[in-house]
Scaffold this motif. Structure first.
Motif, mmCIF file in Angstrom:
data_model
loop_
_atom_site.group_PDB
_atom_site.id
_atom_site.type_symbol
_atom_site.label_atom_id
_atom_site.label_comp_id
_atom_site.label_asym_id
_atom_site.label_seq_id
_atom_site.Cartn_x
_atom_site.Cartn_y
_atom_site.Cartn_z
ATOM 1 N N TYR A 42 67.617 21.086 95.879
ATOM 2 C CA TYR A 42 66.454 20.423 95.516
ATOM 3 C C TYR A 42 66.738 19.319 94.402
ATOM 4 O O TYR A 42 67.864 19.115 94.089
ATOM 5 N N LEU A 43 65.586 18.575 94.400
ATOM 6 C CA LEU A 43 65.501 17.438 93.415
ATOM 7 C C LEU A 43 64.739 18.012 92.328
ATOM 8 O O LEU A 43 63.728 18.586 92.452
ATOM 9 N N GLU A 44 64.984 17.393 91.000
ATOM 10 C CA GLU A 44 64.172 18.010 89.971
ATOM 11 C C GLU A 44 63.839 16.900 88.893
ATOM 12 O O GLU A 44 64.598 16.419 88.085
ATOM 13 N N PRO A 45 62.647 15.817 89.032
ATOM 14 C CA PRO A 45 62.466 15.053 88.049
ATOM 15 C C PRO A 45 61.994 15.455 86.957
ATOM 16 O O PRO A 45 61.197 16.526 86.725
ATOM 17 N N HIS A 46 62.430 14.780 85.859
ATOM 18 C CA HIS A 46 62.090 15.310 84.407
ATOM 19 C C HIS A 46 61.330 14.363 83.443
ATOM 20 O O HIS A 46 62.050 13.168 83.586
ATOM 21 N N LEU A 47 60.249 14.580 82.869
ATOM 22 C CA LEU A 47 59.486 13.542 81.865
ATOM 23 C C LEU A 47 59.246 14.301 80.730
ATOM 24 O O LEU A 47 58.653 15.388 80.697
ATOM 25 N N ARG A 48 59.584 13.496 79.776
ATOM 26 C CA ARG A 48 59.423 14.114 78.233
ATOM 27 C C ARG A 48 58.935 13.180 77.444
ATOM 28 O O ARG A 48 59.521 12.085 77.315
ATOM 29 N N PHE A 49 57.855 13.276 76.653
ATOM 30 C CA PHE A 49 57.250 12.318 75.622
ATOM 31 C C PHE A 49 57.256 12.968 74.461
ATOM 32 O O PHE A 49 56.717 14.354 74.259
ATOM 33 N N TYR A 50 57.489 12.496 73.703
ATOM 34 C CA TYR A 50 57.493 12.837 72.098
ATOM 35 C C TYR A 50 57.115 11.896 71.135
ATOM 36 O O TYR A 50 57.288 10.676 71.288
ATOM 37 N N GLN A 51 56.345 12.439 69.848
ATOM 38 C CA GLN A 51 55.884 11.489 68.922
ATOM 39 C C GLN A 51 55.781 12.342 67.718
ATOM 40 O O GLN A 51 55.232 13.415 67.681
ATOM 41 N N GLN A 52 56.163 11.450 66.560
ATOM 42 C CA GLN A 52 55.801 12.274 65.316
ATOM 43 C C GLN A 52 55.414 11.263 64.493
ATOM 44 O O GLN A 52 55.669 10.111 64.392
ATOM 45 N N THR A 53 55.031 11.803 63.008
ATOM 46 C CA THR A 53 54.583 10.881 62.140
ATOM 47 C C THR A 53 55.824 11.058 60.962
ATOM 48 O O THR A 53 56.496 11.975 61.140
ATOM 49 N N ALA A 54 55.438 10.125 59.908
ATOM 50 C CA ALA A 54 56.584 10.318 58.841
ATOM 51 C C ALA A 54 56.535 11.359 57.986
ATOM 52 O O ALA A 54 55.227 11.697 57.667
ATOM 53 N N ALA A 55 57.489 11.750 57.598
ATOM 54 C CA ALA A 55 57.350 12.841 56.271
ATOM 55 C C ALA A 55 56.891 11.840 55.186
ATOM 56 O O ALA A 55 57.107 10.642 54.992
ATOM 57 N N ASP A 56 56.220 12.603 54.054
ATOM 58 C CA ASP A 56 55.624 11.910 53.056
ATOM 59 C C ASP A 56 56.390 11.195 52.320
ATOM 60 O O ASP A 56 55.996 10.337 51.542
ATOM 61 N N PHE A 57 57.709 11.730 52.120
ATOM 62 C CA PHE A 57 58.636 11.063 51.303
ATOM 63 C C PHE A 57 59.518 9.917 52.064
ATOM 64 O O PHE A 57 60.623 9.530 51.295
ATOM 65 N N TYR A 58 59.331 9.829 53.130
ATOM 66 C CA TYR A 58 60.001 8.864 54.177
ATOM 67 C C TYR A 58 59.861 7.374 53.426
ATOM 68 O O TYR A 58 58.786 6.921 53.166
ATOM 69 N N ARG A 59 60.924 6.542 53.283
ATOM 70 C CA ARG A 59 60.766 5.278 52.778
ATOM 71 C C ARG A 59 62.036 4.580 53.687
ATOM 72 O O ARG A 59 63.169 4.826 53.560
#
Lengths: 83, 439
Positions: free
Chosen positions: B339-356
């Motif tokens: 078999y063949l198995e294509p894989h797609l993954r999308f990820y998105q995050q906002t910043a921590a409130d103390f990120y600088r």
């Protein structure tokens, strides 16, 4: 107004959604499903929720060390000093 | 995963079974054991193995090997033992911003320094670690429709020790078409970083080299302790539902509380003057607790031939990080054995409130700050392909190749003039290659 002012409201609304979802799932799902003799496709290895456990473990390790999120599908706790 | 009962022609399986049973002390004493029962015992262990290579362009590379041994006893009791070994080398972003000039940083040990070219993201190239992890999990039916599971986890690397336990209870109902599960896990981690735990927001000291008396004392003054701890307590509620002959779904809610030392002792922030020139490097400081929650939904659907697996996770925490993850795989049979198995993954995050991304001298010092891009605003995607086949002896072999890209983003911070030609939010590219073999 500070962001933290809204926090209790956000959390409680989410919790409410979770409870609502769970109750509706539990009550609505009794009509769903199959008879034991209809499990031919579901019994296949590729239909397991985690069909490749080692792939999942390796992916969890990569994304745990490279992103701010972890877990969800399984425990996302500690385990290594990579984060 | 398909676990064949056939014996492998090369007797790796028998050798590994012997090793596993010897380690567990379950090897029958010679002379007492019947040859036939010995063979039956030897053939009832199933092994899954995988080797993964992960490599970022110009940064970290890692190799990871896993061997998983599984034995099903009478009454559906299952013992799972897993050994993981990984090795990490290469360079990792230290948190400081690129500058229009060459920068010099002290190594975490304090025993030397490294330099970064102008307009280049500072990378600490001293990362080198080997980790050994052991997991054992016991699963068994407890009563009709109830399944229990308990496990332990030990992970040790040069500067880090992680001990964990977990327990899970599952209840099947509606003709085993529905399952509720409750899981608990607890981790106790101890971090003993090279050079010790730095004082929050202390200035990065000079390297002391062979000057054991002078600069060594100055270096030690920036250290709090040699080691620190972290605990992680997780609760997970799960619900699985068979929809019809072709489809099933899972929903999880997770609550995770992490307490203790959550900073990264190797990460600093650049303290910039109003023109953007670094005046100092300060060790980061994160809160000592974090509460994460997530909702996860997954569905699998069996088409006539293909199987699709789609999942979505929404995570939020009290550091004000929100993230969305979509993961999808499509398994396409090529023949009855491959078999063949294509894989797609999308990820998105906002910043921590103390990120600088950096600190400005003209601004008051915040209570917490970190320039670690992994808690900044970011999106990422993974594109991959897996090819799997069943060999003539019934064993499974598969290859996986993936490309992972992280795109850190500006969460709304205005960069001073000196940083104009610097790429503060540099993308990271990685290749993931894996070979798996089950026998």
């Amino acid at each position: 107004m500070s962001r933290s002012y809204f926090k209790p409201y956000r959390v409680s609304r989410r919790c409410y959604s979770v409870i609502l979802l769970t109750v509706s799932l539990a009550s609505g799902c009794s009509s769903l499903g199959v008879q034991p003799w209809e499990r031919d496709l579901l019994a296949k290895d590729e239909m397991a929720l985690t069909s490749s456990p080692l792939d999942a473990a390796l992916d969890d390790h990569i994304y745990f060390s490279k992103e701010a999120s972890s877990g969800g599908k399984s425990f996302g706790g500690g385990g290594c000093g990579c984060n | 995963m398909q676990l064949t009962k056939k014996k492998s022609p090369v007797n790796i399986k028998a050798a590994l079974t012997l090793a596993t049973t010897a380690l567990l002390g379950t090897l029958p004493a010679a002379g007492h054991a019947q040859e036939s029962s010995k063979v039956a015992e030897l053939s009832s262990w199933d092994f899954d193995t995988a080797f993964l290579y992960y490599s970022e362009s110009d940064r970290v590379s890692a190799a990871e090997a896993i061997i998983n041994a599984k034995k099903t006893f009478e009454n559906d009791q299952v013992l799972n033992l897993k050994l993981t070994i990984d090795s990490l080398t290469g360079a990792s972003a230290n948190g400081a911003t690129a500058q229009p000039n060459v920068q010099t940083f002290t190594r975490p040990s304090g025993k030397g320094s490294y330099q970064t070219d102008k307009n280049t993201t500072p990378l600490d190239d001293t990362f080198k670690d080997t980790r050994v992890q052991l997991n054992a999990q016991w699963t068994q039916p407890l009563a009709e429709n109830y399944t229990g599971s308990a496990g332990i986890h030990i992970s040790k690397e040069y500067d880090y020790l992680s001990l964990g336990i977990n327990g899970n209870l599952a209840y099947d109902f509606n003709n085993k078409n529905s399952t509720f599960s409750l899981g608990l896990s607890y981790f106790q981690d101890t971090f003993e970083p090279e050079g010790g735990i730095p004082v929050a927001f202390a200035s990065m000291p000079s390297a002391f080299g062979s000057d054991e008396n002078g600069n060594k004392a100055l270096f030690d003054a920036t250290r709090l302790t040699d080691s620190d701890d972290k605990t992680t307590a997780d609760i997970m509620l799960g619900f699985t539902q068979v929809i019809n002959r072709r489809m099933l779904m899972q929903f999880n809610y997770s609550y995770s509380k992490v307490d203790g030392y959550l900073s990264d002792p190797f990460k600093v922030l650049s303290l910039l003057d109003s023109n953007g020139y670094a005046q100092d490097y300060l060790y980061e400081s994160r809160p000592d607790s974090r509460v994460k929650q997530s909702l996860f939904a997954q569905t699998k659907y069996h088409f006539e031939q293909n199987v699709i697996d789609v999942s979505y996770r929404y995570m939020w925490d009290d550091w004000e990080i929100d993230s969305h993850t979509i993961d999808s795989k499509l398994r396409v049979p090529l023949s009855s054995t491959s078999y063949l198995e294509p894989h797609l993954r999308f990820y998105q995050q906002t910043a921590a409130d103390f990120y600088r991304p950096f600190l400005m001298q003209s601004n008051p010092m915040p209570m917490f700050a970190s320039a670690d891009y992994r808690i900044g605003e970011m999106s990422a995607y993974t594109v991959g392909l897996k090819y799997g086949m069943k060999l003539s002896d019934g064993n499974d072999l598969s290859f996986r190749l993936e490309y992972y890209r992280q795109n850190p983003k500006n969460a709304g911070y205005q960069a001073p003039d000196a940083l104009e030609s610097a790429d503060i939010y540099e993308s990271v590219d990685a290749i993931i290659a894996q070979v798996s073999y089950s026998f």
